[in-house]
Enzyme design. Structure first.
Site, PDB file in Angstrom:
ATOM      1  N   SER A  76       0.816  -1.216   0.000  1.00  0.00           N
ATOM      2  CA  SER A  76       0.000   0.000   0.000  1.00  0.00           C
ATOM      3  C   SER A  76       0.846   1.260   0.000  1.00  0.00           C
ATOM      4  CB  SER A  76      -0.927   0.003   1.222  1.00  0.00           C
ATOM      5  OG  SER A  76      -1.777  -1.122   1.212  1.00  0.00           O
ATOM      6  N   LYS A 195      -0.177 -11.161   6.279  1.00  0.00           N
ATOM      7  CA  LYS A 195       0.120  -9.830   6.802  1.00  0.00           C
ATOM      8  C   LYS A 195      -1.217  -9.245   7.240  1.00  0.00           C
ATOM      9  CE  LYS A 195       1.274  -5.091   5.847  1.00  0.00           C
ATOM     10  NZ  LYS A 195       1.242  -4.007   4.847  1.00  0.00           N
TER      11      LYS A 195
END
Length: 326
Positions: A76, A195
């Site tokens: 991200s 994650k």
């Protein structure tokens, strides 16, 4: 451990494929150790918003001086939704060229469709990715139930020549991979970990507990709850703050591993405010601004992301200075 309700919702093709896959990748998956700290690296842009590969390489040289387990590329913080497919692959290629062989390169290959994710996964592997970080598809989030997500990730894992790490980031996608989906997917020999950026420690603890037989590895998705995640069984972290305070985040990792909990707690507390500022607070523009203060190249963001205002930059500096980092 099997989840009958989930399996009944998944296609026969996916159920049969769960244990097939590619022998070579599954052998690699069983031996892949994810433990350690990974910065999800930023993508530096020039004023023109073109990828600045020279500055990227300079950042990579500096990261070599920090004891990271490896790097996450096209997460991200890399602004991957704003890059073309060609740019995403080229950034991974440049990173691999500049990254020591003993450092793990985890590349983000998630796309909205399963087909595109499989294709991008193959391209990422061809330029040197050691494993893939696959984010949840979310545009049609109302349809992304357990069955759809299990089917998606199984198809990607079956066709990937390297191991897969699931990526749950509800702050960006608006959905979380359901617990039962994670437990089911952990049985796949080519899906090695998760994650988790949601920050729900109870959920992380349950995932570790319910997947222990599969040696499934959980990575904390933020430095803000890193110590807490270690306490319940996480093995490492993918932490935006590591782009800025890499040595300190790695130190927290070591303190937790060695059981020095008093020192770990004191350090963790000093990391929470700056971490919040460069993640949920100010996001990528905040992270890139802080990187410049600490000698790295953040560069501009690609539009529509906007630079910080003066007021925001002042608050960001205060978050770091109040905790003794500036």
């Amino acid at each position: 451990m099997h989840c009958p309700r989930v399996w009944s919702a998944v296609s026969a093709l996916s159920r049969g494929a769960l244990w097939r896959g590619r022998a070579q990748s599954h052998s690699t998956a069983s031996s892949l150790d994810l433990s350690g700290i990974y910065p999800p690296i930023a993508t530096p842009f020039a004023a023109s918003e073109d990828v600045d590969y020279r500055r990227l390489e300079e950042n990579l040289q500096k990261y070599q001086q920090i004891p990271f387990k490896g790097l996450v590329v096209q997460g991200s913080n890399g602004e991957y939704p704003y890059l073309t497919e060609e740019e995403r692959v080229e950034v991974v290629r440049v990173v691999r060229k500049n990254l020591p062989k003993n450092k793990l390169l985890m590349a983000g290959s998630g796309c909205e469709s399963t087909r595109a994710t499989v294709q991008l996964t193959e391209k990422m592997v061809s330029v040197g990715a050691d494993c893939l970080l696959v984010v949840t598809p979310c545009f049609y989030k109302g349809k992304m139930d357990t069955a759809a997500l299990v089917h998606h990730f199984i198809q990607v894992a079956d066709q990937s020549p390297v191991p897969i790490v699931l990526y749950s980031v509800p702050a960006n996608t608006g959905l979380e991979i359901p617990l039962e989906a994670v437990v089911t997917l952990a049985q796949h020999p080519n899906i090695v970990g998760l994650k988790d950026s949601g920050g729900d420690i109870t959920r992380i603890a349950l995932i570790v507990h319910k997947t222990s037989a599969q040696k499934f590895q959980v990575l904390a998705g933020s430095a803000g709850f890193l110590m807490a995640a270690y306490c319940v069984g996480a093995v490492g972290g993918v932490c935006a703050l590591a782009n800025v305070l890499g040595p300190q985040v790695c130190e927290l990792h070591q303190l937790c591993l060695s059981g020095q909990w008093d020192k770990a707690r004191a350090l963790q507390q000093r990391l929470i405010e700056p971490n919040t500022a460069v993640t949920r607070g100010l996001g990528v523009p905040g992270l890139k601004t802080a990187m410049e203060w600490f000698g790295f190249h953040g560069g501009t963001c690609r539009s529509p992301l906007q630079p910080l205002t003066d007021t925001q930059a002042q608050q960001l500096r205060k978050n770091f200075s109040d905790n003794g980092w500036i």
